[in-house]
Design an enzyme around this catalytic site. Structure first.
Site, PDB file in Angstrom:
ATOM      1  N   ASP A 149      -5.808  -0.281  -1.917  1.00  0.00           N
ATOM      2  CA  ASP A 149      -5.645  -1.309  -2.935  1.00  0.00           C
ATOM      3  C   ASP A 149      -5.830  -0.773  -4.359  1.00  0.00           C
ATOM      4  O   ASP A 149      -5.767  -1.519  -5.328  1.00  0.00           O
ATOM      5  CB  ASP A 149      -6.591  -2.492  -2.686  1.00  0.00           C
ATOM      6  CG  ASP A 149      -8.061  -2.112  -2.792  1.00  0.00           C
ATOM      7  OD1 ASP A 149      -8.379  -0.918  -2.966  1.00  0.00           O
ATOM      8  OD2 ASP A 149      -8.905  -3.032  -2.698  1.00  0.00           O
ATOM      9  N   TYR A 150      -6.036   0.529  -4.476  1.00  0.00           N
ATOM     10  CA  TYR A 150      -6.071   1.211  -5.779  1.00  0.00           C
ATOM     11  C   TYR A 150      -5.341   2.542  -5.621  1.00  0.00           C
ATOM     12  O   TYR A 150      -5.805   3.582  -6.049  1.00  0.00           O
ATOM     13  CB  TYR A 150      -7.527   1.413  -6.224  1.00  0.00           C
ATOM     14  CG  TYR A 150      -7.688   1.932  -7.644  1.00  0.00           C
ATOM     15  CD1 TYR A 150      -7.079   1.286  -8.723  1.00  0.00           C
ATOM     16  CD2 TYR A 150      -8.445   3.055  -7.901  1.00  0.00           C
ATOM     17  CE1 TYR A 150      -7.234   1.757 -10.012  1.00  0.00           C
ATOM     18  CE2 TYR A 150      -8.614   3.536  -9.189  1.00  0.00           C
ATOM     19  CZ  TYR A 150      -7.997   2.882 -10.245  1.00  0.00           C
ATOM     20  OH  TYR A 150      -8.152   3.362 -11.532  1.00  0.00           O
ATOM     21  N   ILE A 151      -4.175   2.481  -4.990  1.00  0.00           N
ATOM     22  CA  ILE A 151      -3.471   3.686  -4.569  1.00  0.00           C
ATOM     23  C   ILE A 151      -3.032   4.548  -5.746  1.00  0.00           C
ATOM     24  O   ILE A 151      -3.116   5.780  -5.701  1.00  0.00           O
ATOM     25  CB  ILE A 151      -2.260   3.317  -3.667  1.00  0.00           C
ATOM     26  CG1 ILE A 151      -1.655   4.568  -3.038  1.00  0.00           C
ATOM     27  CG2 ILE A 151      -1.216   2.528  -4.436  1.00  0.00           C
ATOM     28  CD1 ILE A 151      -2.541   5.262  -2.058  1.00  0.00           C
ATOM     29  N   SER A 154      -6.278   6.079  -7.242  1.00  0.00           N
ATOM     30  CA  SER A 154      -6.888   7.008  -6.299  1.00  0.00           C
ATOM     31  C   SER A 154      -6.145   8.344  -6.292  1.00  0.00           C
ATOM     32  O   SER A 154      -6.751   9.423  -6.289  1.00  0.00           O
ATOM     33  CB  SER A 154      -6.882   6.419  -4.884  1.00  0.00           C
ATOM     34  OG  SER A 154      -7.720   5.284  -4.796  1.00  0.00           O
TER      35      SER A 154
END
Length: 256
Positions: A149-151, A154
């Site tokens: 959800d923070y690709i 990340s």
């Protein structure tokens, strides 16, 4: 403890608020001259005024957008006079592949990933030529604990972790140290706004936002000042044997 920073010249990006401002304030208290970079002229000038009033430091501002090459290149003439560079600018939106489209992905990386890489490249050459200098990259724990959800963030942070380690090992041969800090949850304006929204949705009262982080190992997020103190220490003579490392400043959350 004398950090031997008095008289050093420091450039901080994303310096008008949050961790960037806290870094600038901490360096100013150590007797450093400051160059602050941010995209928002009014917020930047307010930050500079507060720093001058509270610390008496020499503060120069640069209103630039580092997501564009022109913004980065505008700093090139200044970099030979910089002793310490703190790369801190950049906020990447959350979401998985279904929410982060091609344009958003590239625009986000232009500031956070390529902004760090390009400014480091420009700063490294004069630092290595004279045989001294420090670069500290403020990155984020999503690079070592990636989330779908923070690709976008990340992946960028993972790249910056690798970049920092590789460049820091190389630059040490010419007297320049490159290091990084991975802050975990930190009480910035952005985090508080997000947590208030979550508290309103889940608890029915935005003022209860701190309750959402009560399960953290330390029961709270870091303060910007705590992250800044680590950045300043790593940039100082007391950390002279450290380079090519990234410190996870996450209060034990990665291993909880």
């Amino acid at each position: 403890m004398d950090l031997e920073l008095k008289g050093r010249t420091v450039l901080v990006t994303g310096a008008s608020r949050g961790i960037g401002y806290a870094c600038a304030h901490a360096f100013a208290k150590e007797g450093c001259a400051l160059h602050l970079v941010s995209r928002s002229a009014s917020v930047l000038e307010d930050a500079a005024r507060r720093l001058r009033d509270e610390t008496g430091a020499s503060v120069t501002t640069h209103c630039l957008d580092l997501s564009h090459e022109e913004g980065v290149d505008a700093l090139a003439p200044l970099l030979p006079s910089i002793d310490i560079l703190v790369n801190n600018a950049g906020a990447i939106p959350g979401g998985g592949l279904d929410r982060i489209d091609r344009t958003t992905w590239r625009e986000s990386w232009n500031l956070k990933l390529f902004g760090y890489v390009d400014l480091t490249r420009l700063a490294l050459e004069p630092m290595m030529a004279r045989g001294n200098g420090v670069i500290v990259n403020v990155i984020g724990t999503a690079g070592v604990a990636p989330r779908y959800d923070y690709i976008c963030g990340s992946t960028a942070n993972a790249g910056l972790n690798a970049f920092t380690k590789a460049v820091g090992a190389h630059s040490a041969r010419k007297g320049v140290r490159v290091l990084g800090v991975n802050p975990g949850l930190t009480e910035t304006d952005r985090l508080v706004t997000l947590q208030k929204s979550r508290a309103a949705a889940t608890l029915g009262d935005e003022s209860r936002w701190r309750e959402l982080m009560a399960n953290l190992p330390m029961g709270r997020p870091a303060t910007p000042e705590e992250v800044a103190d680590l950045v300043v220490f790593l940039a100082s003579a007391r950390a002279a044997y450290l380079t090519g490392i990234v410190v996870d400043a996450e209060g034990g959350a990665l291993h909880a």
